[in-house]
Every structure is written in structure tokens, then in C-alpha cells.
Design a protein around this motif. Structure first.
Motif, short mmCIF file in Angstrom:
data_model
loop_
_atom_site.label_atom_id
_atom_site.label_comp_id
_atom_site.label_asym_id
_atom_site.label_seq_id
_atom_site.Cartn_x
_atom_site.Cartn_y
_atom_site.Cartn_z
N ALA A 108 0.84 -1.19 0.00
CA ALA A 108 0.00 0.00 0.00
C ALA A 108 0.88 1.25 0.00
CB ALA A 108 -0.92 0.00 1.22
N VAL A 109 0.61 2.13 -0.95
CA VAL A 109 1.33 3.39 -1.06
C VAL A 109 0.32 4.50 -0.76
CG1 VAL A 109 2.66 4.92 -2.56
CG2 VAL A 109 2.89 2.43 -2.80
N TYR A 110 0.51 5.15 0.38
CA TYR A 110 -0.37 6.25 0.80
C TYR A 110 0.30 7.56 0.40
CZ TYR A 110 -2.25 2.53 3.74
OH TYR A 110 -2.79 1.35 4.18
N TYR A 111 -0.48 8.43 -0.25
CA TYR A 111 0.09 9.69 -0.73
C TYR A 111 -0.83 10.85 -0.38
CZ TYR A 111 -3.18 8.60 -4.54
OH TYR A 111 -4.31 8.27 -5.25
N ALA A 112 -0.20 12.01 -0.25
CA ALA A 112 -0.95 13.21 0.12
C ALA A 112 -1.96 13.56 -0.97
CB ALA A 112 0.02 14.39 0.33
N PRO A 113 -3.12 14.10 -0.57
CA PRO A 113 -4.09 14.52 -1.57
C PRO A 113 -3.53 15.68 -2.40
CG PRO A 113 -4.79 15.21 0.63
CD PRO A 113 -3.56 14.37 0.79
N PRO A 114 -4.10 15.89 -3.58
CA PRO A 114 -3.64 17.01 -4.41
C PRO A 114 -3.73 18.33 -3.67
CG PRO A 114 -5.27 15.67 -5.58
CD PRO A 114 -5.20 15.18 -4.17
#
Length: 118
Positions: A108-114
């Protein structure tokens, strides 16, 4: 400041035979980014529970099988090794099934929202 190198093995020491519960391992954590390995052995989301995260989540099923239900879809998506899905922020979802006969390994790669969104 220079960041130290880190290495590891995605499939090494995953889950001891007969271990109870899911295993969650952070592989990398940086501002706006987190990579996690999850190992399931038959676990599912609790009844009436939905993941609803403020960050996006890109998920790759490395091994095993699972069924993932996305809110608003009529039936769960069947995932097998090699399948991936990108869940945008606040995409409500739940794990309906993981194979109890073998390890299901998620990356799982969690990334900041735009910028400007959440």
C-alpha cells in the motif's frame, strides 16, 4: 542533511506460520508518502466498518487473493497477485475476504491529496 540508505526484502520474514492477526510494516515513511506492507491470512474488515482516509492509497496485491468492496459498487472486486487499484482520498472501501489458505500480501502506497483538495 543527507538521508541514510535503507534496504529490505518485500517477501522475507513476512508472517510466521500460525501467527494470529494481520501484520502491518511501514517500509518507507516521508512527508506526504508512506509505503506499507500488509499481510492478511483470512482477515476482513469488521462489520459496518469502512476505510475513509484523507490520503490516497495505491494498492498492489503482491501475493494471494482478496475481495475489496468500494462504496456504491454492487459487488466486491476480486483481486489476485499482480492486480492494483488506486483509491483516491475519501474513497470508502472495505476488505470483504482474504484467502485463509495462504498469505495475502498487499503493498500500500499512501500519498498526500492534491494541493487544494482533501
Amino acid at each position: 542533511m543527507k538521508r541514510a540508505l535503507s534496504t529490505g526484502r518485500l517477501l522475507a520474514g513476512v508472517q510466521p506460520e500460525g501467527a494470529a492477526g494481520e501484520r502491518f510494516d511501514d517500509l518507507l515513511r516521508q512527508p506526504g508518502l508512506r509505503i506499507e506492507r500488509i499481510v492478511s491470512t483470512g482477515q476482513v474488515s469488521p462489520p459496518d466498518f469502512w476505510y475513509d482516509q484523507s490520503e490516497g492509497e495505491w494498492v498492489l496485491l503482491v501475493a494471494g487473493q482478496a475481495r475489496l468492496l468500494i462504496e456504491g459498487e454492487g459487488s466486491p472486486r476480486f483481486l489476485k497477485a499482480g492486480d492494483w487499484i488506486d483509491l483516491p482520498p475519501h474513497c470508502r472501501h472495505r476488505v470483504e475476504w482474504t484467502d485463509p489458505e495462504c498469505q495475502t500480501i498487499w503493498l500500500a502506497v499512501y500519498y498526500a491529496p492534491p494541493v487544494g483538495g482533501d
